[in-house]
Every structure is written in structure tokens, then in C-alpha cells.
Design an enzyme around this catalytic site. Structure first.
Site, PDB file in Angstrom:
ATOM      1  N   GLN A   1      32.683  38.750  25.692  1.00 37.68           N
ATOM      2  CA  GLN A   1      31.361  39.204  25.283  1.00 37.68           C
ATOM      3  C   GLN A   1      31.429  40.274  24.206  1.00 37.68           C
ATOM      4  O   GLN A   1      30.663  40.250  23.235  1.00 37.68           O
ATOM      5  CB  GLN A   1      30.589  39.733  26.501  1.00 37.68           C
ATOM      6  CG  GLN A   1      30.141  38.674  27.479  1.00 37.68           C
ATOM      7  CD  GLN A   1      29.091  37.724  26.914  1.00 37.68           C
ATOM      8  OE1 GLN A   1      28.364  38.054  25.982  1.00 37.68           O
ATOM      9  NE2 GLN A   1      29.016  36.535  27.478  1.00 37.68           N
TER      10      GLN A   1
ATOM     11  N   ARG B   1      40.774  51.682  23.718  1.00 38.65           N
ATOM     12  CA  ARG B   1      41.919  52.584  23.855  1.00 38.65           C
ATOM     13  C   ARG B   1      42.869  52.394  22.674  1.00 38.65           C
ATOM     14  O   ARG B   1      42.941  51.312  22.088  1.00 38.65           O
ATOM     15  CB  ARG B   1      42.685  52.296  25.150  1.00 38.65           C
ATOM     16  CG  ARG B   1      41.896  52.451  26.429  1.00 38.65           C
ATOM     17  CD  ARG B   1      42.830  52.303  27.635  1.00 38.65           C
ATOM     18  NE  ARG B   1      43.860  51.294  27.445  1.00 38.65           N
ATOM     19  CZ  ARG B   1      43.709  50.002  27.732  1.00 38.65           C
ATOM     20  NH1 ARG B   1      42.556  49.552  28.213  1.00 38.65           N
ATOM     21  NH2 ARG B   1      44.703  49.156  27.544  1.00 38.65           N
TER      22      ARG B   1
ATOM     23  N   ASP C   1      33.901  43.996  34.881  1.00 38.02           N
ATOM     24  CA  ASP C   1      33.131  44.635  35.943  1.00 38.02           C
ATOM     25  C   ASP C   1      33.969  45.615  36.758  1.00 38.02           C
ATOM     26  O   ASP C   1      33.494  46.690  37.135  1.00 38.02           O
ATOM     27  CB  ASP C   1      32.541  43.580  36.890  1.00 38.02           C
ATOM     28  CG  ASP C   1      31.388  42.829  36.257  1.00 38.02           C
ATOM     29  OD1 ASP C   1      30.694  43.400  35.390  1.00 38.02           O
ATOM     30  OD2 ASP C   1      31.165  41.654  36.636  1.00 38.02           O
TER      31      ASP C   1
ATOM     32  N   GLU D   1      28.240  31.222  39.463  1.00 39.06           N
ATOM     33  CA  GLU D   1      29.669  31.205  39.164  1.00 39.06           C
ATOM     34  C   GLU D   1      30.485  30.717  40.358  1.00 39.06           C
ATOM     35  O   GLU D   1      31.407  29.901  40.212  1.00 39.06           O
ATOM     36  CB  GLU D   1      30.134  32.607  38.777  1.00 39.06           C
ATOM     37  CG  GLU D   1      29.595  33.108  37.456  1.00 39.06           C
ATOM     38  CD  GLU D   1      29.824  34.589  37.246  1.00 39.06           C
ATOM     39  OE1 GLU D   1      29.599  35.064  36.122  1.00 39.06           O
ATOM     40  OE2 GLU D   1      30.223  35.290  38.208  1.00 39.06           O
TER      41      GLU D   1
ATOM     42  N   GLY E   1      31.051  34.605  25.820  1.00 36.22           N
ATOM     43  CA  GLY E   1      30.929  35.229  24.517  1.00 36.22           C
ATOM     44  C   GLY E   1      31.422  34.354  23.373  1.00 36.22           C
ATOM     45  O   GLY E   1      30.873  34.388  22.273  1.00 36.22           O
TER      46      GLY E   1
ATOM     47  N   TYR F   1      36.324  44.580  23.874  1.00 36.24           N
ATOM     48  CA  TYR F   1      36.383  43.560  22.834  1.00 36.24           C
ATOM     49  C   TYR F   1      36.927  42.260  23.407  1.00 36.24           C
ATOM     50  O   TYR F   1      37.744  41.580  22.822  1.00 36.24           O
ATOM     51  CB  TYR F   1      37.243  44.043  21.663  1.00 36.24           C
ATOM     52  CG  TYR F   1      37.008  43.300  20.371  1.00 36.24           C
ATOM     53  CD1 TYR F   1      35.846  43.504  19.632  1.00 36.24           C
ATOM     54  CD2 TYR F   1      37.943  42.390  19.873  1.00 36.24           C
ATOM     55  CE1 TYR F   1      35.626  42.817  18.445  1.00 36.24           C
ATOM     56  CE2 TYR F   1      37.741  41.707  18.687  1.00 36.24           C
ATOM     57  CZ  TYR F   1      36.576  41.916  17.976  1.00 36.24           C
ATOM     58  OH  TYR F   1      36.357  41.241  16.789  1.00 36.24           O
TER      59      TYR F   1
ATOM     60  N   ASP G   1      23.557  35.058  39.030  1.00 36.98           N
ATOM     61  CA  ASP G   1      24.745  34.861  38.198  1.00 36.98           C
ATOM     62  C   ASP G   1      25.992  34.711  39.063  1.00 36.98           C
ATOM     63  O   ASP G   1      26.795  33.788  38.867  1.00 36.98           O
ATOM     64  CB  ASP G   1      24.905  36.045  37.244  1.00 36.98           C
ATOM     65  CG  ASP G   1      26.050  35.844  36.259  1.00 36.98           C
ATOM     66  OD1 ASP G   1      25.873  35.055  35.318  1.00 36.98           O
ATOM     67  OD2 ASP G   1      27.105  36.484  36.434  1.00 36.98           O
TER      68      ASP G   1
ATOM     69  N   HIS H   1      25.872  42.480  32.061  1.00 42.33           N
ATOM     70  CA  HIS H   1      25.804  41.912  33.410  1.00 42.33           C
ATOM     71  C   HIS H   1      25.378  43.044  34.330  1.00 42.33           C
ATOM     72  O   HIS H   1      25.847  44.179  34.185  1.00 42.33           O
ATOM     73  CB  HIS H   1      27.163  41.358  33.804  1.00 42.33           C
ATOM     74  CG  HIS H   1      27.256  40.797  35.194  1.00 42.33           C
ATOM     75  ND1 HIS H   1      26.194  40.148  35.810  1.00 42.33           N
ATOM     76  CD2 HIS H   1      28.266  40.769  36.092  1.00 42.33           C
ATOM     77  CE1 HIS H   1      26.570  39.751  37.018  1.00 42.33           C
ATOM     78  NE2 HIS H   1      27.817  40.126  37.213  1.00 42.33           N
TER      79      HIS H   1
END
Length: 340
Positions: free
Chosen positions: A29, A49, A84, A196, A135, A26, A192, A109
Site C-alpha cells: 500500500q 528507517r 498492522d 480475508e 497496493g 513503502y 475486511d 486499515h
């Protein structure tokens, strides 16, 4: 190969009717996907969690929140929006044991799929919906009736309808209003990362910082340096966003345009371009991915030290003071840390 671009008319939200979409994470994105899909009439559950700081935010937003494994168990489509560096562990622990043949695993991604960190079973459909913007922008645009262009890619399609499910998902977060561009995992991941590192984040912030430091070292007021090298970047980028670089050059003074065309190539010269090619090679070979994974596996000591030094740079305090003089900047914030 001709670029395939889809819009709302090409996507059917009905493809998600009767299906539950589980959003794991959460953050930037994750919150945008969950809220936009919910507002588009899709059944959404968020997996977090029990001790997650984001859990109260999601619950306050009216979303159903369960643990990650419970979300994956109940989801027909499971979207990973966790960072990631954590995605592979979350997948192995919470997602893989819950997936059933014919389920859909989605990512925002391609990093972990492309570099082999996540390897779903052959009977799992795998797709990507990657908004070309943070996001917080995805959510803000959705609420305004607009959308952020997104990339869509299918890695595995045993059910034969994965692209249609992916397009429905993209439509649900507003992407069909702006354009859904079909690509593949390799191209999305590598371009991508390069964007970046070389331009959008790494290149731009280092250029701004170097400009600020050059003016301050020469004796100019920090406030003037901040305005000229950081604050006004948005004004220039907005013009480029609206109509390309030519639109920006049309809008600025002849003095600015002449300085742009004659001095810009002295800043971004052949040596910079070669270092860009070097960075691209590191991405393509997987060297950057391995470095990033190892950094996080060893506690992120170097990463956190760099973060701390960047936060403590004088330009941050100068900027905060100047932004405090412009209260309208906070009237409609993209990032509200109390909510997202």
C-alpha cells in the site's frame, strides 16, 4: 442507511494544496499511495528507517525519503501503511510525539484504531482510506487511468473538514475514478478481516489446495491438477468480477453450471457456514486481534513455520514450472519485488 458513494467530482485535490502528506512504510500500500499522490501533484515524503530495504526503491522512484519521525514531524497528513503488527509501536515511537493539534492521522486499515492499539489525542483528526485491493493493483490501475474502489471513514474530526481531506486523499490515489464508499472503522475492520480469512485468502487458498491434493492423491498428473484447481480460478473470477456470479454461469458450459449448482452446496455446507460464523465472532470479540498481536510479540514462530510449509508445498513448484511455459504472464507483473 443509504450507502454514500463519492467520485472525482465530489473530491477537491486542492484541499491538500500547501500540505505535506507523510507516508510511513513503502510496502504494497505504501508505495502505491506515495507514487499515486506524487503523480497527482501532492507534496509527498516517505518515512523509512535508515536500514530499510525499501529505502533504495523509494529513492530510485524519485521520492523524498527521511526517517519516520522526521516524516511525521513534517507531515500535515500522516498515513500509516506499515504492517498492522508494527503500527502501534511506530505510532508511539515516531508519530505521536510529532503530531500537532489539527494534524491528520490516516490509516489504510482500521485494525489498530478499532481495537484500541492506537489512541490519538482528541485534537488530532483521524481518518481512513482503505483501497479494496492490494497496493500493487492500486498503482497499476492508477497508471492505466483507472482506479480501485476505496472505503473512507472518519473517526475524529476536531477541524471539521476531515471527510473533505480524506476524499481528496482518496482522489489522489485514483479511488474517485471507481468510487469512494463511506463507512466506519468497525465495519471496515471486521468485514475486511472476515473476507480475508473466510473467503479471499484463507478460504480460497485452502479450497484450491484441497482440490489439488485430491486430484494428485487419486493419481492424476500434478500439472493437470494445478491447471484445473488453481490456474483456471483467475478465468472464473474474471467473469464474476466483470458481471457477477450470474455472468460466470452464463459463460460456462451447462455441464459446469449444473455441477456448480448441485455439487457446490455439498462442499460449502451448513458446517462450513457455522465455522464462518465462528470466525466472524472471533473477529468481532477481538479474539483474533489479540491472537495475532501475541503471535508477533513472541517472535512469530508459528506464523513463520506456517509460511515456510506453505511455500514448500508441491503445488508451488508445479505452478512455477507451468508459469515458466507461459512467459506472457510476466510481461506486466503487478508485483515486482525489485521495485515494490
Amino acid at each position: 442507511m443509504a450507502l454514500k458513494i463519492y467520485y472525482d467530482k465530489d473530491a477537491d485535490l486542492g484541499r491538500l494544496e500547501g500540505k505535506t502528506v507523510a507516508i510511513l512504510g513503502y510496502g504494497s500500500q505504501g508505495h502505491a499511495h506515495a507514487l499515486c499522490l506524487r503523480d497527482s501533484g501532492v507534496e509527498v515524503v516517505v518515512g523509512l528507517r535508515k536500514d530499510s530495504e525499501s529505502r533504495p526503491k523509494a529513492e530510485t522512484a524519485g521520492l523524498r525519503v527521511v526517517t519516520p519521525d522526521e516524516a511525521a514531524h513534517g507531515g500535515d497528513v500522516v498515513m500509516l501503511t506499515v504492517p498492522d503488527e508494527h503500527a502501534a509501536a511506530v505510532y508511539e515511537r515516531d508519530v505521536a510525539p510529532q503530531l500537532q493539534p489539527g494534524n491528520y492521522l490516516a490509516v489504510a486499515h482500521g485494525f489498530n484504531i478499532h481495537f484500541g492499539r492506537i489512541a490519538p489525542a482528541k485534537d488530532i483528526n483521524v481518518f481512513m482510506v482503505a483501497p479494496k485491493g492490494p497496493g500493487h493493483t492500486v498503482r497499476a490501475h492508477y497508471e492505466e487511468g483507472r482506479g480501485v474502489p476505496s472505503l473512507v471513514a472518519v473517526e475524529r474530526d476536531p477541524s471539521g473538514d476531515t471527510l473533505q481531506i480524506a476524499l481528496a486523499y482518496a482522489k489522489g490515489i485514483g479511488a474517485g475514478r471507481a468510487g469512494i464508499i463511506e463507512t466506519n472503522f468497525r465495519e471496515e475492520t471486521e468485514t475486511d478481516l472476515f473476507g480475508e480469512q473466510a473467503v479471499l485468502c484463507g478460504g480460497l487458498t485452502e479450497l484450491m489446495t484441497a482440490g489439488y491434493e485430491t486430484l494428485v492423491e487419486a493419481g492424476y498428473a500434478p500439472e493437470m491438477a494445478y491447471f484445473e484447481t488453481i490456474h483456471e480460478v483467475k478465468l472464473i473470477v474474471d467473469l464474476i468480477y466483470e458481471g457477477g456470479i450470474a455472468n460466470m454461469r452464463y459463460s460456462v458450459s451447462n455441464t459446469a453450471e449444473y455441477g456448480d449448482l448441485t455439487r457446490g452446496p455439498r462442499i460449502i455446507d451448513a458446517s462450513v457456514r457455522e465455522r464462518m460464523r465462528e470466525i466472524l465472532r472471533e473477529i468481532q470479540s477481538g479474539e483474533f486481534a489479540r491472537e495475532f498481536i501475541i503471535e508477533n510479540q513472541t517472535g512469530g514462530v508459528s506464523f513463520n513455520a506456517k509460511r515456510r510449509r506453505a511455500r514448500e508445498h508441491a503445488l508451488e513448484s508445479v505452478g512455477a514450472r507451468l508459469r515458466g511455459l507461459m512467459p506472457w504472464l510476466a510481461e506486466k507483473r503487478l508485483v515486482d519485488r525489485s521495485k515494490n
